[in-house]
Design a protein around this motif. Structure first.
Motif, short mmCIF file in Angstrom:
data_model
loop_
_atom_site.label_atom_id
_atom_site.label_comp_id
_atom_site.label_asym_id
_atom_site.label_seq_id
_atom_site.Cartn_x
_atom_site.Cartn_y
_atom_site.Cartn_z
N LYS A 148 -6.62 -2.19 -0.96
CA LYS A 148 -7.77 -1.31 -1.14
C LYS A 148 -9.10 -2.05 -1.02
O LYS A 148 -10.15 -1.43 -0.95
N THR A 149 -9.04 -3.40 -0.97
CA THR A 149 -10.26 -4.20 -0.90
C THR A 149 -10.41 -4.88 0.44
O THR A 149 -11.51 -4.90 1.02
N PHE A 150 -9.33 -5.45 0.94
CA PHE A 150 -9.34 -6.24 2.18
C PHE A 150 -8.58 -5.52 3.30
O PHE A 150 -7.81 -4.60 3.05
N ASN A 151 -8.78 -6.01 4.53
CA ASN A 151 -7.98 -5.47 5.64
C ASN A 151 -6.55 -6.01 5.62
O ASN A 151 -5.68 -5.47 6.30
N ALA A 152 -6.33 -7.11 4.87
CA ALA A 152 -4.98 -7.68 4.69
C ALA A 152 -4.31 -8.05 6.01
O ALA A 152 -3.08 -8.11 6.09
N GLY A 153 -5.10 -8.28 7.04
CA GLY A 153 -4.55 -8.70 8.32
C GLY A 153 -4.55 -7.63 9.39
O GLY A 153 -4.29 -7.93 10.56
N LEU A 205 4.97 -2.36 4.93
CA LEU A 205 4.25 -3.60 4.65
C LEU A 205 4.99 -4.83 5.17
O LEU A 205 4.38 -5.90 5.29
N GLY A 206 6.25 -4.68 5.49
CA GLY A 206 7.01 -5.81 6.02
C GLY A 206 6.88 -5.96 7.52
O GLY A 206 7.49 -6.86 8.12
N SER A 207 6.08 -5.11 8.17
CA SER A 207 5.98 -5.16 9.63
C SER A 207 5.02 -6.23 10.13
O SER A 207 4.96 -6.49 11.32
N TRP A 208 4.28 -6.85 9.24
CA TRP A 208 3.43 -7.99 9.62
C TRP A 208 3.40 -9.01 8.49
O TRP A 208 3.73 -8.69 7.34
N THR A 209 3.04 -10.22 8.83
CA THR A 209 2.94 -11.30 7.84
C THR A 209 1.50 -11.42 7.36
O THR A 209 0.58 -11.48 8.17
N LEU A 210 1.31 -11.47 6.07
CA LEU A 210 -0.02 -11.60 5.49
C LEU A 210 -0.65 -12.92 5.95
O LEU A 210 -0.09 -13.99 5.73
#
Length: 347
Positions: A297-302, A272-277
């Motif tokens: 589980k709801t959004f693509n989060a980037g 999860l640290g490989s990209w910035t939200l």
């Protein structure tokens, strides 16, 4: 009943003339999406497509259908409907390419209580934009005027896309432990999670015309950023070789969609640290008090798309995707087990 007193379809709320006017208005939009294989324009009872002319020798057809969801509510309430058609196309063709297929043609369905020709024409122009950007011909559709079924000003959209691949080229295939997961960044919420988005906007006490707390323009405009079209970059990546699978990150997020391309006995490890939200998701999480697991589980989060690649060809595939305009993130890799295992935190 005499002819002078007889009721008409228009008096019942259906304007056939308006429908005919819309068809004439959108014919130029459809024509600009023509591609090899297109055989007929709008107006017939069906559309013809020549697979041989499109370059296929032993094709397998792939079909997909989808809608835009409650993102439509924001478009209708703000009047910004011009990019909703791009969302509609993207939700279908991004799914098709995940199967290894090249999108060939598209049909739309627009249902409304009272047809607004100008509004509908703007929506269809957006559909044509999405089709043209995906190399997909807009070959037909249906506009249904149904008084009593929809409230004044409301409409709904559905899309149907057909693609093809040569026999034996379907994906996912040959996914193995150690394969690299390449994430492609999204352009916001795309077309998923908008029932929760709208609830959070209510909680924040904001209106669509207020300035977006996380970006430029109004809140409505920012949340209507269209779904990213990944088709052409992914088709280019497949030509490199080594692409074992692709997952379109829609409703269900990474947690639900990534396992769909993994065979039994294999899971995914994602850092999860490989990209910035992106700011829109950080704002939604803060205002809504959304837990990290719910965000994933709801959004693509980037992350709007994940490509599963042979480690030996991952760098070459990543280069091709970047040259095609994608922001590529090394997310992690395929591991033994089941489901998606996260390490680190969304920041």
């Amino acid at each position: 009943m005499s002819e002078s007193n007889g009721l008409t379809y228009a008096q019942a709320g259906v304007d056939i003339d308006a429908g005919n006017e819309l068809v004439e208005r959108i014919k130029p939009a459809a024509r600009r999406t023509a591609r090899s294989g297109t055989m007929s324009g709008l107006g017939g009872f069906g559309a013809l497509f020549d697979l041989k002319d499109a370059g296929f020798k032993d094709p397998i057809l792939v079909a997909a259908t989808d809608g835009v969801g409650t993102k439509l509510r924001i478009g209708i309430d703000t009047g910004y409907v011009d990019t909703l058609g791009i969302d509609l196309v993207a939700m279908c063709v991004n799914d098709l390419v995940c199967q290894g297929a090249e999108p060939l043609f598209f049909l739309d369905y627009l249902a409304t209580g009272k047809l607004d020709v100008d509004q509908a024409a703007r929506v269809v122009e957006g559909i044509a934009d999405g089709c043209a950007a995906s190399g997909c011909a807009l070959v037909g559709g249906e506009t249904a005027e149904m008084p009593g079924m929809y409230s004044s000003g409301d409409f709904d959209l559905a899309g149907f896309a057909v693609g093809a691949m040569e026999r034996g080229a379907s994906l996912p295939a040959n996914v193995a432990e150690g394969d690299i997961l390449l994430g492609l960044m999204s352009d916001g919420c795309h077309s998923n999670g908008y029932s929760l988005v709208r609830r959070i906007v209510d909680v924040a006490g904001l209106s669509w015309d207020d300035a977006a707390p996380f970006g430029d323009g109004t809140l409505g405009q920012a949340l209507l950023a269209p779904t990213r079209l990944y088709v052409k970059p992914l088709l280019a990546a497949m030509k490199v070789g080594g692409v074992h699978g692709m997952a379109h990150i829609t409703g269900g997020g990474l947690t639900e969609n990534l396992p769909r391309v993994l065979p039994e006995g294999l899971g995914a490890e994602v850092d999860l640290g490989s990209w910035t939200l992106p700011p829109v998701f950080a704002w939604l999480a803060e205002v809504g008090g959304i837990a990290e697991a719910e965000m994933l589980k709801t959004f693509n989060a980037g992350i709007g798309m994940v490509v599963v690649v042979n480690p030996d060809q991952a760098n070459e595939v990543a280069t091709v995707l970047a040259e095609a305009g994608e922001t590529v993130v090394p997310l992690g890799h395929v591991v033994a087990g089941e489901g998606v295992h996260y390490k680190g935190k969304l920041v």
